[in-house]
Design an enzyme around this catalytic site. Structure first.
Site, mmCIF file in Angstrom:
data_model
loop_
_atom_site.group_PDB
_atom_site.id
_atom_site.type_symbol
_atom_site.label_atom_id
_atom_site.label_comp_id
_atom_site.label_asym_id
_atom_site.label_seq_id
_atom_site.Cartn_x
_atom_site.Cartn_y
_atom_site.Cartn_z
ATOM 1 N N LEU A 37 0.838 -1.191 0.000
ATOM 2 C CA LEU A 37 0.000 0.000 0.000
ATOM 3 C C LEU A 37 0.880 1.251 0.000
ATOM 4 O O LEU A 37 1.906 1.305 0.679
ATOM 5 C CB LEU A 37 -0.902 0.013 1.236
ATOM 6 C CG LEU A 37 -2.049 -1.000 1.259
ATOM 7 C CD1 LEU A 37 -2.774 -0.935 2.594
ATOM 8 C CD2 LEU A 37 -3.021 -0.742 0.120
ATOM 9 N N GLU A 72 20.904 14.918 -22.024
ATOM 10 C CA GLU A 72 19.529 15.203 -22.427
ATOM 11 C C GLU A 72 19.440 15.219 -23.950
ATOM 12 O O GLU A 72 20.199 15.923 -24.618
ATOM 13 C CB GLU A 72 19.074 16.549 -21.853
ATOM 14 C CG GLU A 72 17.789 17.107 -22.415
ATOM 15 C CD GLU A 72 16.599 16.180 -22.262
ATOM 16 O OE1 GLU A 72 15.817 16.068 -23.225
ATOM 17 O OE2 GLU A 72 16.459 15.548 -21.190
ATOM 18 N N ILE A 116 13.962 8.557 -18.469
ATOM 19 C CA ILE A 116 13.415 9.161 -19.687
ATOM 20 C C ILE A 116 11.890 9.154 -19.708
ATOM 21 O O ILE A 116 11.280 9.485 -20.721
ATOM 22 C CB ILE A 116 13.957 8.444 -20.937
ATOM 23 C CG1 ILE A 116 13.602 6.954 -20.898
ATOM 24 C CG2 ILE A 116 15.465 8.650 -21.054
ATOM 25 C CD1 ILE A 116 13.929 6.220 -22.181
ATOM 26 N N GLY A 124 14.848 15.544 -17.189
ATOM 27 C CA GLY A 124 13.548 15.929 -16.654
ATOM 28 C C GLY A 124 13.583 16.027 -15.150
ATOM 29 O O GLY A 124 14.651 16.095 -14.529
ATOM 30 N N VAL A 125 12.409 16.006 -14.544
ATOM 31 C CA VAL A 125 12.297 16.210 -13.101
ATOM 32 C C VAL A 125 13.066 15.148 -12.325
ATOM 33 O O VAL A 125 13.873 15.473 -11.446
ATOM 34 C CB VAL A 125 10.815 16.225 -12.670
ATOM 35 C CG1 VAL A 125 10.700 16.290 -11.154
ATOM 36 C CG2 VAL A 125 10.087 17.407 -13.307
ATOM 37 N N HIS A 168 6.409 39.680 7.834
ATOM 38 C CA HIS A 168 7.787 40.080 7.513
ATOM 39 C C HIS A 168 8.698 39.741 8.681
ATOM 40 O O HIS A 168 8.359 40.003 9.835
ATOM 41 C CB HIS A 168 7.856 41.588 7.254
ATOM 42 C CG HIS A 168 9.265 42.078 7.021
ATOM 43 N ND1 HIS A 168 9.931 41.892 5.826
ATOM 44 C CD2 HIS A 168 10.127 42.718 7.851
ATOM 45 C CE1 HIS A 168 11.140 42.420 5.931
ATOM 46 N NE2 HIS A 168 11.282 42.926 7.148
#
Length: 473
Positions: A39, A211, A275, A190-191, A452
């Site tokens: 799970l 890449e 990829i 990629g990520v 702030h």
């Protein structure tokens, strides 16, 4: 055969699956969930959670390495990778126990086995009865009124370079490393590839990213991609963009790999291939239904996650939209709500936040400027640098190249996208998500008082800048 007929059976116990099961239980429905492994699925065991646990250790390593810049001299420290892996396992196990508890608390029946959809039979006039095959060879039929498919996805290998799980690694494999390589090549900018590049360079691994496209992070703003590449290059990562490898360019040995790029051969201890991912839609019985697939074998659904068989729905990676855990959860909840007539809104993918947990972090929502122009939208951007924000300077005095950029549709003066690179932007993006969900205006964003010093002041300044009222930029 199960003695009970379930209101819904969910195939897949990943994020989309177990979240959907809980939602159905909240509606008072009898729910069964079929999961062949553990799970939590990819997100919990092979994706989001373990990678972010490792990235946290990398962040600590980065901080200690640069501690003297904060006036803290650390004379002697070392990286204990085995302990890092132990901590990762502890985090995963804690959350895994939590998911198991949620299933029991919500009275969800969990079947640990391989689930397949059956066609019409004497047990049911419609397709959808689920056959569960258990590890011991036994099986059970689960009759139901509805089915939700959440079978997820798996890493894709290169046709000429299959995973050997020793030298040529998938994102699943690299999480199991017992020791760090000295040199790591990553195919895919990629990520996933860049998160591992950021992590490994902080662990003092020599990293090269290869890449095939013209640039890394093709789904993000060019400015964001360029900024991240600059930061990672400064930390030692080597990049080869617009580089197409062939079978002749790669030679796998017993304990290393040689890769030839531009007539020069480089040797690496390990290769991560990242990829993309393919949907888990084979061998789940779709041939017994009216369900249609895309050319990439993703399940086709309507705006409410409904397939061609109106009582069968699908959500998560297997439908091929945004392959993100939180998007899968949203799709699954939408499916359940539509299934049981709760009148949900369709998933709006333009309001789904996207995050890259590199150092520095990246977050975005909606479109970037190039995407807007490709759709012939008359768009304009406004940008606020993090170096104008006091808390950002406090966070890192040497890394002040980050920024926050908003994309405005000039025809109707609405926000159609926002992109950020900088400290903790994967948290800041949630304010933007709420802002977009509530259909807020830039003036409202700018006039909302922000504490702030805080990093989120960058959003206030951005809203004010669009209205020509910014204070610090």
């Amino acid at each position: 055969m199960s003695e009970q007929q379930y209101d819904v059976v969910i195939l897949g116990g990943g994020t989309a699956g177990y979240v959907s099961a809980i939602r159905a239980s909240q509606l008072g429905k009898k729910v069964a969930l079929v999961e062949q492994a553990l799970l939590g699925g990819t997100c919990l065991h092979k994706g989001c959670i373990p990678t972010k646990a490792l990235l946290k250790s990398a962040e600590v390593m980065h901080t200690i390495t640069h501690a003297s810049e904060y006036g803290v001299d650390v004379d002697d420290f070392k990286l204990n990778f085995s302990r890092i892996q132990e901590r990762k396992a502890e985090v995963v196990n804690q959350m895994f126990n939590g998911v198991n508890h949620l299933m029991k608390y919500n009275n969800i029946d969990v079947f640990n086995g391989i689930g397949r959809i059956l066609g019409p039979s004497i047990f049911s006039p419609q397709s959808g009865t689920i056959s569960v095959e258990f590890e011991d060879g036994e099986s059970e039929l689960i009759p139901n009124k509805n089915v939700l498919i959440c079978t997820g996805s798996t890493p894709v290998s290169l046709p000429f370079l299959p995973f050997d799980h020793e030298v040529v690694l998938s994102s699943d494999d690299i999480l199991k490393l017992e020791q760090l390589p000295n040199k790591l090549a990553i195919i895919g900018g990629g990520v996933i590839g860049l998160e591992f590049a950021s992590m490994m360079t902080d662990f003092n691994v020599e990293v090269t990213v290869i890449e095939a496209g013209e640039r890394i992070l093709p789904t993000e703003s060019k400015h964001i991609a360029k900024s991240l590449k600059k930061e990672l290059t400064a930390r030692g990562v080597q990049f080869f963009e617009n580089t197409h490898l062939t079978e002749n360019d790669v030679k796998v040995m017993d304990n290393h790999i040689d890769i030839t790029i531009n007539d020069k051969t480089y040797t690496y201890d390990k290769l991560l291939v990242s990829i993309g991912r393919k949907p888990n839609t084979d061998d789940i019985g779709l041939n017994n239904t009216k369900i249609k697939l895309s050319e990439s074998n993703h399940i086709l659904v309507n705006d409410f996650q409904q397939t061609e068989d109106s009582h069968i729905y699908a959500a998560g990676d297997c439908i091929g939209k945004l392959q993100l855990a939180h998007v899968g959860s949203k799709e699954g909840i939408t499916a359940i709500d539509h299934m049981f007539e709760q009148q949900p809104l369709p998933v709006d993918y333009m309001t789904m936040p996207k995050c890259v947990y590199t150092q520095p972090e990246i977050a975005s929502i909606g479109m970037h400027l190039d995407e807007a122009k490709a759709q012939n939208i008359k768009a304009r951007t406004y940008k606020v640098p993090f170096k104008a924000i006091g808390k950002a300077v406090i966070e890192d005095t040497n890394n002040q190249n980050g920024f926050c950029e908003v994309v405005i549709d000039q025809d109707n003066d609405t926000v159609i996208g926002l992109n950020m690179i900088g400290p903790h932007v994967t948290e800041l993006i949630n304010e933007v998500s709420l802002f977009q969900f509530m259909n807020g205006s830039t003036l409202e964003l700018g006039l909302t008082t922000h504490a702030h010093p805080s990093l989120s002041e960058v959003l206030m300044e951005l809203g004010l800048k669009v209205e020509n009222r910014s204070i610090h930029v």
